[in-house]
Design a protein around this motif. Sequence first.
Motif, short mmCIF file in Angstrom:
data_model
loop_
_atom_site.label_atom_id
_atom_site.label_comp_id
_atom_site.label_asym_id
_atom_site.label_seq_id
_atom_site.Cartn_x
_atom_site.Cartn_y
_atom_site.Cartn_z
N THR A 137 3.69 50.95 -81.48
CA THR A 137 3.91 52.31 -81.98
C THR A 137 4.82 53.09 -81.04
O THR A 137 5.71 53.83 -81.50
CB THR A 137 2.56 53.04 -82.14
N LEU A 138 4.61 52.95 -79.74
CA LEU A 138 5.48 53.63 -78.77
C LEU A 138 6.90 53.08 -78.84
O LEU A 138 7.88 53.85 -78.75
CB LEU A 138 4.93 53.45 -77.36
N ILE A 139 7.03 51.76 -79.01
CA ILE A 139 8.37 51.18 -79.12
C ILE A 139 9.05 51.64 -80.40
O ILE A 139 10.25 51.98 -80.41
CB ILE A 139 8.29 49.64 -79.07
N GLU A 140 8.30 51.67 -81.51
CA GLU A 140 8.86 52.16 -82.78
C GLU A 140 9.35 53.60 -82.63
O GLU A 140 10.43 53.96 -83.11
CB GLU A 140 7.81 52.07 -83.87
N ASN A 141 8.57 54.41 -81.93
CA ASN A 141 8.96 55.80 -81.70
C ASN A 141 10.25 55.87 -80.86
O ASN A 141 11.14 56.67 -81.14
CB ASN A 141 7.83 56.53 -80.98
N ALA A 142 10.35 55.00 -79.85
CA ALA A 142 11.54 54.99 -79.01
C ALA A 142 12.77 54.54 -79.80
O ALA A 142 13.87 55.10 -79.65
CB ALA A 142 11.32 54.08 -77.80
N VAL A 143 12.59 53.54 -80.66
CA VAL A 143 13.71 53.05 -81.47
C VAL A 143 14.22 54.14 -82.39
O VAL A 143 15.44 54.30 -82.58
CB VAL A 143 13.27 51.80 -82.27
N LYS A 144 13.31 54.91 -82.97
CA LYS A 144 13.72 55.97 -83.91
C LYS A 144 14.55 57.05 -83.23
O LYS A 144 15.35 57.71 -83.88
CB LYS A 144 12.48 56.61 -84.54
N HIS A 145 14.36 57.24 -81.93
CA HIS A 145 15.02 58.34 -81.24
C HIS A 145 16.10 57.87 -80.28
O HIS A 145 16.49 58.57 -79.35
CB HIS A 145 13.98 59.18 -80.48
N THR A 146 16.59 56.64 -80.50
CA THR A 146 17.67 56.12 -79.68
C THR A 146 18.75 55.51 -80.57
O THR A 146 18.52 55.24 -81.75
CB THR A 146 17.16 55.03 -78.72
N SER A 147 19.92 55.30 -79.98
CA SER A 147 21.03 54.64 -80.68
C SER A 147 21.24 53.26 -80.08
O SER A 147 20.56 52.87 -79.13
CB SER A 147 22.30 55.48 -80.56
N ASP A 148 22.24 52.54 -80.60
CA ASP A 148 22.47 51.17 -80.15
C ASP A 148 22.79 51.08 -78.67
O ASP A 148 22.49 50.07 -78.02
CB ASP A 148 23.61 50.54 -80.96
N GLU A 149 23.42 52.10 -78.12
CA GLU A 149 23.83 52.06 -76.72
C GLU A 149 22.76 52.57 -75.76
O GLU A 149 22.96 52.54 -74.54
CB GLU A 149 25.11 52.88 -76.54
N ASP A 150 21.66 53.04 -76.27
CA ASP A 150 20.60 53.57 -75.41
C ASP A 150 19.74 52.45 -74.85
O ASP A 150 19.74 51.32 -75.36
CB ASP A 150 19.72 54.56 -76.18
N SER A 151 18.99 52.79 -73.81
CA SER A 151 18.10 51.83 -73.17
C SER A 151 16.65 52.14 -73.51
O SER A 151 16.26 53.30 -73.66
CB SER A 151 18.27 51.88 -71.65
N ILE A 152 15.86 51.09 -73.63
CA ILE A 152 14.40 51.20 -73.78
C ILE A 152 13.78 50.26 -72.75
O ILE A 152 14.08 49.06 -72.74
CB ILE A 152 13.93 50.81 -75.19
N GLU A 153 12.95 50.81 -71.88
CA GLU A 153 12.34 50.00 -70.83
C GLU A 153 10.82 50.04 -70.96
O GLU A 153 10.22 51.11 -71.07
CB GLU A 153 12.74 50.49 -69.44
N LEU A 154 10.24 48.86 -70.91
CA LEU A 154 8.78 48.72 -70.90
C LEU A 154 8.34 48.41 -69.47
O LEU A 154 8.96 47.57 -68.80
CB LEU A 154 8.34 47.59 -71.83
N SER A 155 7.31 49.06 -69.01
CA SER A 155 6.88 48.84 -67.63
C SER A 155 5.37 49.04 -67.51
O SER A 155 4.74 49.66 -68.37
CB SER A 155 7.61 49.79 -66.67
N VAL A 156 4.83 48.50 -66.44
CA VAL A 156 3.45 48.75 -66.09
C VAL A 156 3.39 48.87 -64.57
O VAL A 156 4.04 48.12 -63.84
CB VAL A 156 2.51 47.62 -66.59
N ARG A 157 2.65 49.85 -64.12
CA ARG A 157 2.46 50.04 -62.68
C ARG A 157 1.01 50.42 -62.43
O ARG A 157 0.28 50.80 -63.35
CB ARG A 157 3.40 51.10 -62.13
N ARG A 158 0.65 50.35 -61.18
CA ARG A 158 -0.72 50.67 -60.80
C ARG A 158 -0.74 52.03 -60.13
O ARG A 158 0.05 52.33 -59.25
CB ARG A 158 -1.27 49.60 -59.86
N GLU A 159 -1.68 52.89 -60.58
CA GLU A 159 -1.93 54.19 -59.96
C GLU A 159 -3.41 54.26 -59.59
O GLU A 159 -4.24 54.50 -60.46
CB GLU A 159 -1.57 55.34 -60.90
N GLY A 160 -3.72 54.04 -58.32
CA GLY A 160 -5.12 54.05 -57.92
C GLY A 160 -5.88 52.96 -58.64
O GLY A 160 -5.56 51.78 -58.54
N GLN A 161 -6.91 53.35 -59.38
CA GLN A 161 -7.73 52.40 -60.12
C GLN A 161 -7.36 52.35 -61.59
O GLN A 161 -8.18 51.98 -62.43
CB GLN A 161 -9.22 52.77 -59.97
#
Length: 368
Positions: free
Chosen positions: A248-272
């Motif tokens: 759903t988040l990726i679909e939302n990003a695709v709707k608000h970007t063009s072919d030349e835009d970037s979409i990055e998926l990431s995961v990081r740790r914040e405390g616990q």
Amino acid sequence: MSTEPERRWPSRRFTWVDGAWFAFAIANLAAMVLLAEWETVPFHFIWVSLTLLYGFRVWRMRPTLWLLAAVMASTGAVLIVDVIRGAQPADELTEVPLMAAMFLAMVWHARRRLATTQEVERVSEANLRLLQRGQQFVQDASHELRTPITVALGHAELIQRGAADPVTADDARVVVEELARLRRLADRLLILASAEHPGFVHRTPIEIEPLLVDAIRRWGHVERRWGISVVDVTVDADHDRLALALDTLIENAVKHTSDEDSIELSVRREGQTAVVTVADTGTGIAPEDLDRIFDRFARARSSRDRNEGMGLGLAIVRAVAEAHDGTVRASGAPGRGASFGIVLPLSTNGHGAPRVAASAPLPSGQPG
């Protein structure tokens, strides 16, 4: 008039507390008789204990008045005997109506408080029933709508493929698109209606990295500059529900970007916690929309595109996050992209040694 509030008074049954008070009152009444010089002490013990007991029990009115009359008669009789014998002055008799008046004031306040509490409970229960009925209606309606929508969509697709007239084919294409939107809406309403049910998620320890890689594979056919950045983290989550929120988040990003835009998926740790983020360089979010972007049916105030949906996607993301005891966050600015994150508690076996994998297994031909 309904008798439901009266049946729910706390004093419906005689309890051991009432029995203990009766024994205590009789003992103090005996003390008044035997210790005439000190009778004011057990006298006040009887009345104070009665007031305290009523504050916890709140008997119905008839037994309350009978008990009040019995206490007044018994304590008053002992006082009268003591006055006649000269053990107490006559003005001690005024204590009986005075204590009775104080007790009646207590009765009035306690019953008013209890009636208010019961009214609040009644309204709360009525609101809860309405909410449950509303959820059940949405759930039933979504189930019932899916079948006719699917049937109609299949026929519309057949018409679209078999139409020789371009106008008919174009009209059929519009019907197909709108029916597809209706099906997505019914599916999302069904998900939201069941989000608060205990069985909405079935948690198992899952690693986030494979989840992001699979999402990239599903969406890699879309012309965007895809990227991925991960650390090794494990969360206790429902794999399918979390994948749905990520899509759903990726679909939302695709709707608000063009072919030349970037979409990055990431995961990081914040405390616990683990923070799963989908960030893009698209149209961004207006500051006034940030506080409401995850609300149901919320859409950006500047939006005029019907293809952006009904504003249920991000509400589903929040429902999934909260079902996992997590939260959601969003940031961005107009023309500077947006970032959406799902914050989830780490699994008890979770660990987080950083291991960045920028442009990790991307679809062939896609720039990182």
